[in-house]
Design a protein around this motif. Structure first.
Motif, PDB file in Angstrom:
ATOM      1  N   TYR A 291      15.620  -9.498  -8.397  1.00 34.27           N
ATOM      2  CA  TYR A 291      14.822  -9.877  -7.049  1.00 34.27           C
ATOM      3  C   TYR A 291      14.683 -11.461  -6.898  1.00 34.27           C
ATOM      4  N   GLY A 292      15.490 -12.153  -7.579  1.00 34.63           N
ATOM      5  CA  GLY A 292      15.603 -13.768  -7.255  1.00 34.63           C
ATOM      6  C   GLY A 292      14.391 -14.362  -7.876  1.00 34.63           C
ATOM      7  N   GLY A 293      13.377 -13.739  -8.793  1.00 34.12           N
ATOM      8  CA  GLY A 293      12.495 -14.530  -9.329  1.00 34.12           C
ATOM      9  C   GLY A 293      11.112 -13.849  -9.525  1.00 34.12           C
ATOM     10  N   ILE A 294      10.056 -14.022 -10.024  1.00 32.18           N
ATOM     11  CA  ILE A 294       9.123 -13.061 -10.208  1.00 32.18           C
ATOM     12  C   ILE A 294       8.140 -13.414  -9.014  1.00 32.18           C
ATOM     13  N   THR A 295       8.042 -14.602  -8.617  1.00 28.89           N
ATOM     14  CA  THR A 295       7.282 -14.947  -7.284  1.00 28.89           C
ATOM     15  C   THR A 295       7.807 -14.224  -5.997  1.00 28.89           C
ATOM     16  N   GLU A 296       9.188 -14.334  -5.872  1.00 30.11           N
ATOM     17  CA  GLU A 296       9.915 -13.622  -5.117  1.00 30.11           C
ATOM     18  C   GLU A 296       9.393 -11.942  -4.893  1.00 30.11           C
ATOM     19  N   ALA A 297       9.528 -11.618  -6.183  1.00 28.48           N
ATOM     20  CA  ALA A 297       9.133 -10.173  -6.147  1.00 28.48           C
ATOM     21  C   ALA A 297       7.830  -9.921  -5.680  1.00 28.48           C
ATOM     22  N   LYS A 298       6.972 -10.681  -6.106  1.00 24.95           N
ATOM     23  CA  LYS A 298       5.404 -10.529  -5.537  1.00 24.95           C
ATOM     24  C   LYS A 298       5.703 -10.430  -4.075  1.00 24.95           C
ATOM     25  N   LYS A 299       6.322 -11.347  -3.673  1.00 26.39           N
ATOM     26  CA  LYS A 299       6.174 -11.510  -1.886  1.00 26.39           C
ATOM     27  C   LYS A 299       7.010 -10.535  -1.404  1.00 26.39           C
ATOM     28  N   LEU A 300       7.933  -9.791  -2.208  1.00 26.90           N
ATOM     29  CA  LEU A 300       8.818  -8.829  -1.392  1.00 26.90           C
ATOM     30  C   LEU A 300       7.636  -7.526  -1.388  1.00 26.90           C
ATOM     31  N   VAL A 301       7.279  -7.160  -2.653  1.00 24.06           N
ATOM     32  CA  VAL A 301       6.192  -6.069  -2.570  1.00 24.06           C
ATOM     33  C   VAL A 301       4.983  -6.291  -1.663  1.00 24.06           C
ATOM     34  N   LEU A 302       4.544  -7.171  -1.364  1.00 19.37           N
ATOM     35  CA  LEU A 302       3.214  -7.863  -0.712  1.00 19.37           C
ATOM     36  C   LEU A 302       3.721  -7.353   0.790  1.00 19.37           C
ATOM     37  N   ALA A 303       5.004  -8.330   1.186  1.00 20.36           N
ATOM     38  CA  ALA A 303       5.730  -7.994   2.610  1.00 20.36           C
ATOM     39  C   ALA A 303       5.741  -6.587   3.058  1.00 20.36           C
ATOM     40  N   ASP A 304       6.318  -5.698   2.274  1.00 21.58           N
ATOM     41  CA  ASP A 304       6.403  -4.471   2.675  1.00 21.58           C
ATOM     42  C   ASP A 304       5.352  -3.397   2.883  1.00 21.58           C
ATOM     43  N   PHE A 305       4.293  -3.971   1.679  1.00 22.17           N
ATOM     44  CA  PHE A 305       3.097  -3.298   1.829  1.00 22.17           C
ATOM     45  C   PHE A 305       2.396  -3.560   3.186  1.00 22.17           C
ATOM     46  N   PHE A 306       2.318  -4.785   3.714  1.00 25.29           N
ATOM     47  CA  PHE A 306       1.637  -5.402   4.913  1.00 25.29           C
ATOM     48  C   PHE A 306       2.301  -4.766   5.804  1.00 25.29           C
ATOM     49  N   ARG A 307       3.474  -4.694   5.936  1.00 23.71           N
ATOM     50  CA  ARG A 307       4.396  -3.982   7.205  1.00 23.71           C
ATOM     51  C   ARG A 307       4.065  -2.637   7.143  1.00 23.71           C
ATOM     52  N   SER A 308       4.522  -1.848   6.177  1.00 26.43           N
ATOM     53  CA  SER A 308       4.735  -0.399   6.203  1.00 26.43           C
ATOM     54  C   SER A 308       3.401   0.579   6.030  1.00 26.43           C
ATOM     55  N   ALA A 309       2.644  -0.340   5.315  1.00 26.81           N
ATOM     56  CA  ALA A 309       1.135   0.326   5.033  1.00 26.81           C
ATOM     57  C   ALA A 309       0.245   0.126   6.190  1.00 26.81           C
ATOM     58  N   PHE A 310       0.589  -0.555   7.296  1.00 27.75           N
ATOM     59  CA  PHE A 310      -0.321  -0.977   8.434  1.00 27.75           C
ATOM     60  C   PHE A 310       0.673  -0.887   9.668  1.00 27.75           C
ATOM     61  N   ASP A 311       1.402   0.156   9.802  1.00 27.44           N
ATOM     62  CA  ASP A 311       2.341   0.285  11.118  1.00 27.44           C
ATOM     63  C   ASP A 311       2.175   1.403  11.983  1.00 27.44           C
ATOM     64  N   GLY A 312       0.873   1.895  11.705  1.00 31.55           N
ATOM     65  CA  GLY A 312       0.492   3.302  12.639  1.00 31.55           C
ATOM     66  C   GLY A 312       1.034   4.599  12.288  1.00 31.55           C
ATOM     67  N   SER A 313       1.826   4.785  11.293  1.00 32.92           N
ATOM     68  CA  SER A 313       2.534   6.002  11.023  1.00 32.92           C
ATOM     69  C   SER A 313       1.701   6.954  10.170  1.00 32.92           C
ATOM     70  N   GLY A 314       2.225   8.002   9.963  1.00 33.82           N
ATOM     71  CA  GLY A 314       1.600   9.047   9.003  1.00 33.82           C
ATOM     72  C   GLY A 314       1.103  10.311   9.634  1.00 33.82           C
ATOM     73  N   ALA A 315       0.717  10.102  11.055  1.00 34.27           N
ATOM     74  CA  ALA A 315      -0.097  11.167  11.525  1.00 34.27           C
ATOM     75  C   ALA A 315       1.004  12.471  11.840  1.00 34.27           C
ATOM     76  N   ASP A 316       0.413  13.650  12.003  1.00 34.81           N
ATOM     77  CA  ASP A 316       1.192  14.789  12.074  1.00 34.81           C
ATOM     78  C   ASP A 316       1.831  15.041  13.580  1.00 34.81           C
ATOM     79  N   ASN A 317       1.258  14.149  14.616  1.00 31.63           N
ATOM     80  CA  ASN A 317       1.733  14.077  16.027  1.00 31.63           C
ATOM     81  C   ASN A 317       2.012  12.774  16.210  1.00 31.63           C
ATOM     82  N   PHE A 318       2.527  12.479  17.448  1.00 28.99           N
ATOM     83  CA  PHE A 318       2.724  11.118  18.002  1.00 28.99           C
ATOM     84  C   PHE A 318       1.344  10.571  18.709  1.00 28.99           C
ATOM     85  N   PHE A 319       0.490  11.597  19.322  1.00 30.90           N
ATOM     86  CA  PHE A 319      -0.526  11.053  19.988  1.00 30.90           C
ATOM     87  C   PHE A 319      -1.734  10.571  18.912  1.00 30.90           C
TER      88      PHE A 319
END
Length: 628
Positions: free
Chosen positions: A555-583
């Motif tokens: 991952y290019g370094g320990i700090t970079e690994a931390k940022k990679l985990v956090l960046a994906d978490f802040f994007r993918s865990a808060f993107d409005g997805s996961g419902a069983d329908n679009f509405f």
């Protein structure tokens, strides 16, 4: 015969027409009655009508409570309206009251440490003398006689209010009853036989199942303690043991509030049975009630007449949570010793003939359990917010891979936010979760009242996830909107929807609401654990040199690994997805947690999943079982 002519709108609204026009048209006995408009009590909010008015809108020329005024004037043209405070009403603060608790406890503990050399053994008289002189409190006020904090309420005021919702820790005898209750609920098929669509008298089926469960409990009590069981049930009917059944079900409800990871299958079954038992038809057939108020620290002390105990500054030391991380053995032993002395002092100082020392000790331990609950459930939100603020710039991203920007339709996202908007969206969501978890005991008591209210009926409905009991949640809704308004004031800027789903297909009842937010710690704690693991590698590479080399090369370094985990978490865990329908997808309060769970379900597909495995992660199932 001449047919009556219907009046025109101008006739009805004409001031000089009065009732004559209507009488001539409809006849003297047929004049329509004007609807009765519910008047707002003087000094109360015109919107909710049950809260004291706190602000006045100059344009609307109406009084509102703070929550209603903020919600109504949050968007649109009303956002430009001028709101003026009616009176200096103390506001709930989104500041860290528990941190004030910690500071107060730390201050008293420092003074205890400074005077520890003068104490011999367990001399409570010496401790009492120092306490009464005010030497044990750094910020002790001679005028008020209380511990003063820099902002917000004092510790005694805070803990007194909070103790009204802190469940009392179970005694050894109560824990035995709890095991019997869990065993009886485990073999019961109550929801399988009641929550189904079929013809027939449902009340009779409910009464039959309740009596069957009570019979199982009676048999288990008799088998575990023959003399006690014989005294309770010999030649007696179920209604004769109403107090016993109320007690045993209250034990289960109280235990679950303090331990949300327990009774995962049994609790819902028990609450639905108690909910059915509160209906008038079932109550008349049973001839007894199964519901009693939940015992709290404040209610127990109030019944014994010693609530003034909570005003003692020594409560901060007696209930302080002792954490071993980063402390030497001698420091831990000193803190333990100070805590034990404070508990013994309070027990001796406030024990009476009606209030034994053991009850006071049980109440103090219960308050300490509350601090442990907050540390495990609420504090991870603070940790993640700290990582977000320290490792990401809200104005711009370090690189494309660390950008928090999301686009509708890409990588499953159903929202479109720039890097800056997503930064604020994540902060406000985590802050809201933190405030909800901070007041979770209060919300749980409100949910308990909503579920078990005899006037608040439910309907069985297919919500897309099977048959669910759809029931309104007036108390929980009111408290949740108050917390939301408090959070909006704290963060200043609000991105996305502020809709709270309650009593609909998304969140059918208060039990589902509580269950959803009890999962926040199950989501965030594993993430915090991974980040702490990476931080430990930075501090001590020699402890795991091979792992450190692997992470740096991959991952290019320990700090970079931390940022990679956090960046994906802040994007993918808060993107409005996961419902069983679009509405149902989006940025509503309920949808934010849904998208976080969706991220958890896809964790195995992430390119940093190896880091989770190296830290000991095995799943998002809550509690310590999430790690091996």
């Amino acid at each position: 015969m001449t047919m009556p002519v219907a009046p025109t709108l101008s006739d009805i609204l004409r001031a000089d027409a009065g009732d004559d026009v209507l009488a001539d048209t409809f006849g003297e006995d047929e004049v329509p009655v004007a609807p009765v408009v519910e008047r707002t009590p003087e000094g109360f909010c015109v919107e909710c009508k049950d809260q004291q008015a706190q602000v006045y809108c100059e344009q609307c020329q109406e009084d509102f409570c703070e929550v209603c005024g903020g919600m109504i004037h949050r968007t649109g043209r009303r956002k430009q309206h001028v709101l003026k405070s009616i009176a200096a009403v103390p506001q709930d603060s989104a500041t860290d009251e528990a941190e004030q608790n910690a500071r107060s406890a730390a201050a008293v503990a420092e003074n205890l440490a400074a005077t520890d050399a003068e104490m011999e053994g367990d001399d409570e008289s010496s401790l009492k003398h120092q306490h009464e002189s005010g030497a044990l409190s750094v910020s002790f006020s001679a005028q008020s006689g209380k511990v003063e904090t820099t902002s917000g309420p004092s510790f005694s005021d805070w803990i007194t209010e909070r103790s009204k919702f802190i469940p009392l820790r179970l005694t050894l005898k109560e824990r035995k009853y709890l095991r019997l209750l869990e065993a009886a609920l485990n073999v019961s098929e109550y929801t399988d036989k009641i929550d189904i669509l079929m013809y027939g008298n449902k009340a009779k089926r409910i009464v039959s199942q309740i009596k069957e469960l009570c019979a199982i409990l009676s048999g288990l009590v008799l088998a575990s303690d023959y003399k006690a069981g014989q005294t309770l049930f010999e030649d007696r009917q179920f209604e004769d043991n109403e107090e016993f059944f109320q007690k045993i079900f209250e034990i289960g409800r109280r235990h679950k509030i303090m331990n949300p990871e327990k009774m995962r299958n049994e609790y819902g079954k028990m609450m639905f049975m108690l909910q059915d038992s509160q209906t008038s038809e079932v109550t008349n057939m049973l001839n007894f009630s199964l519901v009693a108020p939940i015992k709290t620290v404040y209610s127990v002390l109030e019944s014994l007449g010693v609530t003034y105990l909570l005003e003692d500054e020594m409560v901060a030391v007696a209930t302080k949570e002792i954490i071993g991380q980063g402390k030497t053995r001698s420091q831990l032993q000193l803190e333990i010793k100070q805590k034990e002395r404070a508990i013994e002092y309070l027990c001796k100082a406030y024990a009476t003939q009606d209030c034994p020392a053991e009850v006071i000790r049980q109440c103090l331990y219960s308050i300490g359990d509350n601090h442990a609950y907050l540390r495990f459930n609420r504090d991870p939100c603070d940790r993640i917010i700290g990582y977000l603020k320290s490792m990401f710039n809200p104005k711009r991203a370090e690189s494309d891979s660390l950008s928090l920007a999301i686009l509708h339709g890409q990588n499953g996202a159903r929202l479109s936010h720039s890097h800056e908007n997503q930064f604020h969206y994540v902060i406000q969501t985590l802050t809201l979760w933190r405030e909800i978890l901070h007041d979770m005991f209060m919300l749980w008591h409100q949910a308990d009242s909503d579920l078990l209210s005899s006037k608040n009926t439910y309907r069985l409905k297919d919500t897309g996830q099977g048959l669910n009991r759809v029931q309104s949640c007036p108390r929980v809704s009111k408290s949740a909107h108050t917390i939301l308004h408090r959070t909006q004031k704290a963060v200043g800027r609000w991105v996305g929807s502020a809709m709270i789903h309650l009593g609909d297909r998304n969140v059918p009842n208060a039990l589902v609401f509580i269950d959803k937010y009890n999962q926040v710690a199950s989501i965030l704690n594993p993430v915090v654990r991974v980040l702490e693991f990476l931080e430990s590698l930075e501090v001590n590479r020699a402890g795991n040199p091979d792992v450190a080399v692997f992470i740096e090369s991959t991952y290019g370094g320990i700090t970079e690994a931390k940022k990679l985990v956090l960046a994906d978490f802040f994007r993918s865990a808060f993107d409005g997805s996961g419902a069983d329908n679009f509405f149902d997808a989006g940025s509503c309060i309920d949808g934010r947690l849904t998208s976080a769970w969706n991220w958890c379900s896809n964790i195995e597909k992430k390119n940093y999943f190896n880091v989770f495995l190296l830290s000991g992660f095995v799943g998002f199932n809550g509690g310590p079982e999430g790690f091996n």
